[in-house]
Design an enzyme around this catalytic site. Sequence first.
Site, short mmCIF file in Angstrom:
data_model
loop_
_atom_site.label_atom_id
_atom_site.label_comp_id
_atom_site.label_asym_id
_atom_site.label_seq_id
_atom_site.Cartn_x
_atom_site.Cartn_y
_atom_site.Cartn_z
N ASP A 1 2.85 5.77 -6.63
CA ASP A 1 4.10 5.67 -5.80
C ASP A 1 5.33 5.44 -6.57
O ASP A 1 6.48 5.52 -6.18
CB ASP A 1 4.11 4.50 -4.76
CG ASP A 1 2.97 4.59 -3.69
OD1 ASP A 1 2.74 5.46 -3.12
OD2 ASP A 1 2.26 3.76 -3.44
N HIS B 1 -1.82 -2.42 -9.54
CA HIS B 1 -3.00 -1.81 -8.81
C HIS B 1 -4.36 -2.72 -8.86
O HIS B 1 -4.53 -3.23 -10.06
CB HIS B 1 -3.37 -0.45 -9.21
CG HIS B 1 -4.15 0.33 -8.17
ND1 HIS B 1 -5.40 0.49 -7.97
CD2 HIS B 1 -3.64 1.25 -7.22
CE1 HIS B 1 -5.63 1.10 -6.99
NE2 HIS B 1 -4.75 1.61 -6.57
N HIS C 1 0.81 -1.11 0.08
CA HIS C 1 0.04 -0.07 0.12
C HIS C 1 0.87 1.26 -0.07
O HIS C 1 1.84 1.30 -0.84
CB HIS C 1 -0.95 -0.06 1.13
CG HIS C 1 -2.17 0.84 1.24
ND1 HIS C 1 -2.48 1.61 0.02
CD2 HIS C 1 -3.23 0.97 2.14
CE1 HIS C 1 -3.49 2.33 0.73
NE2 HIS C 1 -3.84 2.05 1.70
N1 CMC Z 1 5.35 -7.05 -9.94
C1 CMC Z 1 5.20 -8.27 -10.60
N2 CMC Z 1 4.02 -8.91 -10.83
C2 CMC Z 1 2.89 -8.25 -10.31
C3 CMC Z 1 2.94 -6.97 -9.66
C4 CMC Z 1 4.33 -6.21 -9.48
N3 CMC Z 1 4.46 -5.13 -9.07
N4 CMC Z 1 1.98 -6.68 -9.28
C5 CMC Z 1 0.99 -7.68 -9.63
N5 CMC Z 1 1.71 -8.68 -10.28
C6 CMC Z 1 1.08 -9.93 -10.78
C7 CMC Z 1 0.76 -11.18 -9.81
O1 CMC Z 1 1.94 -11.58 -9.25
C8 CMC Z 1 -0.38 -11.64 -10.23
O2 CMC Z 1 0.28 -12.38 -11.16
P1 CMC Z 1 -0.58 -13.86 -11.55
O3 CMC Z 1 -1.86 -13.47 -12.11
O4 CMC Z 1 0.26 -14.66 -12.44
O5 CMC Z 1 -0.80 -14.65 -10.38
C9 CMC Z 1 -1.00 -10.31 -10.83
O6 CMC Z 1 -0.03 -9.61 -11.53
C10 CMC Z 1 -2.16 -9.81 -10.22
O7 CMC Z 1 -1.76 -9.25 -9.10
P2 CMC Z 1 -2.27 -9.47 -7.70
O8 CMC Z 1 -1.14 -9.54 -6.54
O9 CMC Z 1 -3.07 -10.65 -7.49
O10 CMC Z 1 -3.10 -8.33 -7.67
P3 CMC Z 1 -3.58 -7.23 -6.18
O11 CMC Z 1 -4.60 -6.52 -6.90
O12 CMC Z 1 -3.93 -8.33 -5.49
O13 CMC Z 1 -2.41 -6.58 -5.74
C11 CMC Z 1 -0.81 -4.48 -5.57
C12 CMC Z 1 -2.35 -4.99 -6.15
C13 CMC Z 1 -0.85 -3.14 -5.64
C14 CMC Z 1 -0.69 -5.03 -3.99
C15 CMC Z 1 0.31 -5.33 -6.55
O14 CMC Z 1 0.18 -4.95 -7.82
C16 CMC Z 1 1.72 -5.03 -5.91
O15 CMC Z 1 1.93 -5.64 -5.04
N6 CMC Z 1 2.29 -4.09 -6.35
C17 CMC Z 1 3.58 -3.52 -6.09
C18 CMC Z 1 3.46 -2.82 -4.64
C19 CMC Z 1 3.01 -1.40 -4.94
O16 CMC Z 1 3.43 -0.72 -5.89
N7 CMC Z 1 1.82 -0.92 -4.26
C20 CMC Z 1 1.26 0.52 -4.21
C21 CMC Z 1 -0.14 0.25 -4.75
S1 CMC Z 1 -0.86 1.83 -5.40
C22 CMC Z 1 -0.85 2.91 -3.85
C23 CMC Z 1 -1.40 2.25 -2.93
O17 CMC Z 1 -2.57 1.60 -2.89
O18 CMC Z 1 -1.03 2.95 -1.64
#
Ligand code: CMC
Length: 435
Positions: free
Chosen positions: A370, A309, A267
């Site tokens: 971010d 996201h 987050h």
């Molecule tokens: N790098 C590599 N792979 C990723 C990433 C990433 N940053 N983000 C998502 N994926 C992949 C993930 O492994 C999954 O792959 P598969 O379908 O093969 O299993 C797919 O994309 C969907 O991801 P998810 O984790 O199921 O998606 P989510 O909606 O649960 O998570 C997230 C969203 C923001 C937590 C995630 O994208 C992440 O960890 N990003 C990096 C951390 C980040 O930048 N966070 C800030 C978010 S925006 C500001 C805020 O909210 O505060």
Amino acid sequence: MSKQMVTVIDHATGKQVDLEVLNPTDGPKTIDVRKLYKELGYFTFDPGFMSTASCWSKITYLDGEKGILRYRGYPIEQLAEHSSYMEVCYLLLHGELPQADELHTFEEGIKDRSMLHEAVKSFYNGFRRDAHPMATMVGVVGALSAFYHDHLNIHDPEQRIVSAMRLIAKMPTIAAWSYRYAKGWPFVYPRKDLSYAENFLHMMFASPMEPYDVDPLFAKALDVIMILHADHEQNASTSTVRLTGSSEANPYAAVAAGIAALWGPAHGGANEAVIRMLNDILESGKPLQHFVDRAKDKNDRFRLMGFGHRVYKSFDPRAVIIRQICHQLLNNLGPQGRQYQKLFETAMELERVALEDDYFKSRNLYPNVDFYSGIIFLAMGIPLNMFTVLFALSRTVGWISQWNEMMGDPQSRIGRPRQLYIGETERDYTPMEAR
Ligand code: CMC
């Protein structure tokens, strides 16, 4: 007009229930499942709230497919260009853009409340100097109800606004002091002649030994960044604030819970993690493709921080504006900005490499808010561990506006999710010697 209904049929029993479809002013229609358990005895299962609206709200609208973000109907791009953070705070809290006199009164009200009770100072002394400022923030904000007992009737709309204004007003002071405490520097008090962003920068960096002039470029960039972070509908920290507040806990406790939720790298902690990642990339001397490959490897916990996201499946509109600010700020800073240029170029190149990669393309993973904000913070002289604090500071108005909306709803109830139990069924206690 007749109501649209969706019928759920339980083929095992032949029973069925008609569920009403609720129409939003914008966004997907929503099935009201409240009758489901009562009529059919079923819960719904939706970990991570992938398809569940946890509440109604009139504050922020976002369309992740189209990359749209609006506060009270106003597009984020227009607010970033024409508005100010104080005006956006008023808008989020009260629902409409203020008249000039309303904005003036609001700003004065915020300035008047920006001091902290002197006893809060000694609260800081309980922390180690090397404490992460987010830990200090959780503690100090959570303790505010111990200092401000009045106006805590959460059922009185006027008292709620006073608490909201107190939180917005005091957050920059609390944040700046958490930094100064770690540095061992004396605390600097807020000044009424400065704007909200200027005041924060002043309290962060001014020295008692000499006058400190806030750089107008920094103040402007910070003001816009705060607008972009001000609210984001039902994200993890906002949902935490609502859930905590739903038990009728005081607003300071609810916002402290929100700060704790924001801290995680998935987050608000991502802005700090992005810079660590970019520094690691630069220090390693390895090609960017190496890191993109690592992010794709399911056996490696590494992810591209600042990418992806839950809601945005195209460009995060905030990232587009922040990248532009970053570009302008570094250019305007001249030689002073050059040291961050390498970081910025690496970030842009990483964005390009990732966006050309099938893994990122097929999963719609784009830079989020971010990804570029940390470079701007660094250029302003803000240290890494204060990045998420700045996010918390900017988001406070969103948290408290959402809390205020919830508390103003007479139908609001304590948030109490149900579960799909998959543990043991009943079994008899086994005495120790028989295990
Ligand atoms: N790098 C590599 N792979 C990723 C990433 C990433 N940053 N983000 C998502 N994926 C992949 C993930 O492994 C999954 O792959 P598969 O379908 O093969 O299993 C797919 O994309 C969907 O991801 P998810 O984790 O199921 O998606 P989510 O909606 O649960 O998570 C997230 C969203 C923001 C937590 C995630 O994208 C992440 O960890 N990003 C990096 C951390 C980040 O930048 N966070 C800030 C978010 S925006 C500001 C805020 O909210 O505060």
